[in-house]
Write an enzyme that holds these catalytic residues in place. Structure first.
Site, PDB file in Angstrom:
ATOM      1  N   MET A 163       0.845  -1.202   0.000  1.00 25.88           N
ATOM      2  CA  MET A 163       0.000   0.000   0.000  1.00 25.88           C
ATOM      3  C   MET A 163       0.874   1.243   0.000  1.00 25.88           C
ATOM      4  SD  MET A 163      -1.639   0.979   3.728  1.00 25.88           S
ATOM      5  CE  MET A 163      -1.961   2.668   3.260  1.00 25.88           C
ATOM      6  N   ASN A 164       0.349   2.321  -0.647  1.00 25.13           N
ATOM      7  CA  ASN A 164       0.971   3.625  -0.449  1.00 25.13           C
ATOM      8  C   ASN A 164      -0.111   4.635  -0.058  1.00 25.13           C
ATOM      9  OD1 ASN A 164       1.120   2.940  -3.534  1.00 25.13           O
ATOM     10  ND2 ASN A 164       1.211   5.145  -3.612  1.00 25.13           N
ATOM     11  N   ASP A 165      -0.365   5.645  -0.843  1.00 19.46           N
ATOM     12  CA  ASP A 165      -1.146   6.797  -0.366  1.00 19.46           C
ATOM     13  C   ASP A 165      -2.515   6.444   0.240  1.00 19.46           C
ATOM     14  OD1 ASP A 165       0.846   7.651  -2.063  1.00 19.46           O
ATOM     15  OD2 ASP A 165      -0.514   8.468  -3.553  1.00 19.46           O
ATOM     16  N   GLN A 181      -3.985   3.281  -1.953  1.00 15.53           N
ATOM     17  CA  GLN A 181      -3.295   2.736  -3.123  1.00 15.53           C
ATOM     18  C   GLN A 181      -2.799   1.338  -2.760  1.00 15.53           C
ATOM     19  OE1 GLN A 181      -2.248   4.753  -6.458  1.00 15.53           O
ATOM     20  NE2 GLN A 181      -4.339   4.810  -5.679  1.00 15.53           N
ATOM     21  N   GLU A 221       2.263  16.396  -5.705  1.00 11.83           N
ATOM     22  CA  GLU A 221       1.450  15.194  -5.579  1.00 11.83           C
ATOM     23  C   GLU A 221       0.464  15.361  -4.416  1.00 11.83           C
ATOM     24  OE1 GLU A 221       4.421  11.889  -5.599  1.00 11.83           O
ATOM     25  OE2 GLU A 221       3.593  11.560  -7.594  1.00 11.83           O
TER      26      GLU A 221
HETATM   27  N1  DQQ Z   1       1.138   7.824  -5.700  1.00  7.01           N
HETATM   28  C1  DQQ Z   1       0.063   7.598  -6.615  1.00  7.01           C
HETATM   29  C2  DQQ Z   1      -0.064   8.852  -7.404  1.00  7.01           C
HETATM   30  C3  DQQ Z   1       0.507   9.873  -6.509  1.00  7.01           C
HETATM   31  C4  DQQ Z   1       1.655   9.155  -5.881  1.00  7.01           C
HETATM   32  C5  DQQ Z   1       0.365   6.373  -7.424  1.00  7.01           C
HETATM   33  C6  DQQ Z   1       2.110   9.777  -4.594  1.00  7.01           C
HETATM   34  O1  DQQ Z   1      -1.418   9.108  -7.726  1.00  7.01           O
HETATM   35  O2  DQQ Z   1       0.881  11.044  -7.183  1.00  7.01           O
HETATM   36  O3  DQQ Z   1       0.426   5.235  -6.591  1.00  7.01           O
HETATM   37  O4  DQQ Z   1       2.699   8.854  -3.723  1.00  7.01           O
END
Ligand code: DQQ
Length: 489
Positions: free
Chosen positions: A42-44, A60, A221
């Site tokens: 996972m990210n955002d 994400q 971002e």
């Molecule tokens: N992560 C997403 C983008 C964003 C970036 C893609 C920021 O939408 O700009 O996984 O971590």
């Protein structure tokens, strides 16, 4: 690109999530009280919203592995911001506008409209002519199953702006209209673009909400715009802006022109691991912020995403923070009070830590703990206070409060067999008679909040269970604690 329906793409992702979840749940590297995925990457944080009496968090997500790849939206709900129930994957790449191996359903946000839950996200593709990013809508009647809108994409890059780095729409309402703030970058300049809509489906470009001459990075971002008190706050994560990776501006909105007028500026967090922050308003009117506790390759201190991929997962959110506006138009970020419900037996330290001495303290859980302390600056003579956390096997993580120079430092050079680096930031003590301090530790993270959250510093460490001792040291004098308590979590 691929001929697969959204339903089929979701079903496939679900099968993977459910097949891996039980196995990953048992791995000791998992965080104990920070939000994280069941398995995979996972990210955002995305689409944070209080909807029909529950907190919904999306994020994400890659269910197919513990590294970033084609992005899905994971989904979980909570009644209390502490305990989470995972729900089926909400969005999967499936359409020509969002289906690409290194693209997919990128970051975005959520809003309630006419009783339904709407998600606005970035569809990212590359059909061989470069990246194309546009904003897309998905709707849910029940808050669980989402249908992508037939009109997608609903926002494309307006002339003369490029569609290559155009993403992360954040929704808000003002005066009966919907607004979306989108991150944009071109020619070394990051900016935020503002759009408006009466119904979330038909959008109009309003204006460049804010931009810089390049000193704030080449791409903004995950921008966020929200009212706080009498002011507005704009936050974003600038790419390639030196050590900066999560910043805020406090100012005013000129809604006539669609322009944000900044007045003060600061860092949301000065540490290694705090990115892509997003806020939401909760039922009690608080503004709560979540951020991804990890790093991208272009950050100066990047070394990797940590070793947890071996256990089938990677990525978590920093402790959720309540955002408050100070009188001087700076922000304070404090851990949400809900976290206090997790505290178990407390230990306290004697009020006086004599000069050049070390006090050892124990917490019921040696990895997951919460320190809440306050230094009496009028009686304290020490030049520095040094926390030696997660000690053992010759390793430790250092948090230093330099009272003489007014600096906070985190050093993780010897934290574990993996991490490295030292970061330092101003600790404005001039005129202060006390220094409130909070340190949240979990299996793989240490977050420091000084001066009631005016100064925050977060960093991941990957210390093992044998690193289970902690001490605090007074250097060059004595420390007088107004209070000092440490709880297990
Ligand atoms: N992560 C997403 C983008 C964003 C970036 C893609 C920021 O939408 O700009 O996984 O971590």
């Amino acid at each position: 690109m691929t001929a697969i329906s959204h339903e089929a793409a979701l079903k496939r992702a679900e099968e993977r999530r459910l097949a891996e979840a039980a196995k990953t749940a048992l791995t000791p590297s998992r965080q104990k009280y920070h939000f994280m995925p069941q398995q995979g990457w996972m990210n955002d944080p995305n689409g944070l919203i209080y909807f029909r009496g529950q907190y919904h968090f999306f994020y994400q997500y890659n269910p197919y592995g513990a590294f970033w790849d084609a992005m899905h939206w994971g989904h979980a709900v909570s009644d209390d911001l502490l305990h989470w129930r995972y729900l089926p994957v909400a969005l999967a790449p499936s359409e020509p506008y969002d289906d690409h191996p290194k693209g997919g359903c990128f970051s975005g946000s959520a809003i309630e409209h006419e009783g339904k839950l709407y998600l606005l996200y970035t569809g990212s593709t590359d059909e061989g002519h470069g990246t194309v990013q546009a904003q897309c809508l998905a709707v849910s009647e029940d808050g669980v199953h989402f249908i992508k809108a037939a009109e997608n994409p609903v926002i494309t890059a307006p002339e003369p702006y490029s569609h290559e780095a155009f993403r992360d729409p954040k929704l808000l309402r003002h005066n009966g209209l919907f607004y979306a703030v989108c991150g944009h970058g071109e020619g070394g300049r990051g900016r935020a673009l503002l759009f408006s809509s009466p119904d979330l489906r038909r959008w109009r470009f309003v204006n460049v909400l804010a931009q810089s001459r390049g000193e704030w990075g080449g791409m903004w971002e995950c921008p966020d715009l929200f009212p706080l008190g009498e002011r507005y706050v704009l936050t974003f994560s600038p790419m390639n802006a030196g050590d900066r990776k999560a910043v805020y501006f406090v100012g005013d909105m000129d809604w006539e022109r669609g322009v944000f007028e900044p007045q003060t500026q600061g860092e949301l967090d000065w540490g290694f691991d705090f990115y892509a922050a997003q806020t939401f308003a909760d039922a009690q009117g608080r503004r709560v912020m979540a951020a991804w506790a990890n790093e991208w390759q272009w950050m100066p201190w990047f070394k990797g995403w940590g070793p947890t991929w071996r256990d089938g997962w990677c990525g978590f959110l920093n402790a959720l923070r309540e955002v408050r506006l100070n009188e001087d138009n700076t922000l304070s970020l404090s851990p949400v009070r809900e976290l206090q419900a997790l505290r178990t037996a407390a230990m306290t330290l004697t009020p006086l830590l004599d000069g050049d001495r070390v006090a050892v303290f124990e917490t019921p859980d040696p990895m997951a703990f919460d320190i809440d302390a306050c230094v009496d600056l009028e009686k304290t003579t020490a030049e520095r206070i040094v926390f030696h956390l997660r000690q053992g096997e010759g390793r430790e993580t250092l948090i230093t409060l330099d009272l003489r120079r007014g600096r906070l430092t985190m050093n993780r050079d010897n934290a574990d067999a993996y991490s490295e680096g030292e970061l330092s930031c101003p600790l404005p003590l001039k005129g202060a008679s006390r220094l409130p301090l909070r340190i949240l530790s979990d299996v793989c993270s240490v977050e420091t909040f000084a001066l009631d959250g005016r100064v925050c510093m977060s960093g991941n460490i990957y210390a093992g269970a044998a690193q289970n001792r902690h001490s605090v040291e007074a250097v060059g004098g004595a420390v007088v604690w107004e209070s000092f308590a440490a709880w297990g979590m």
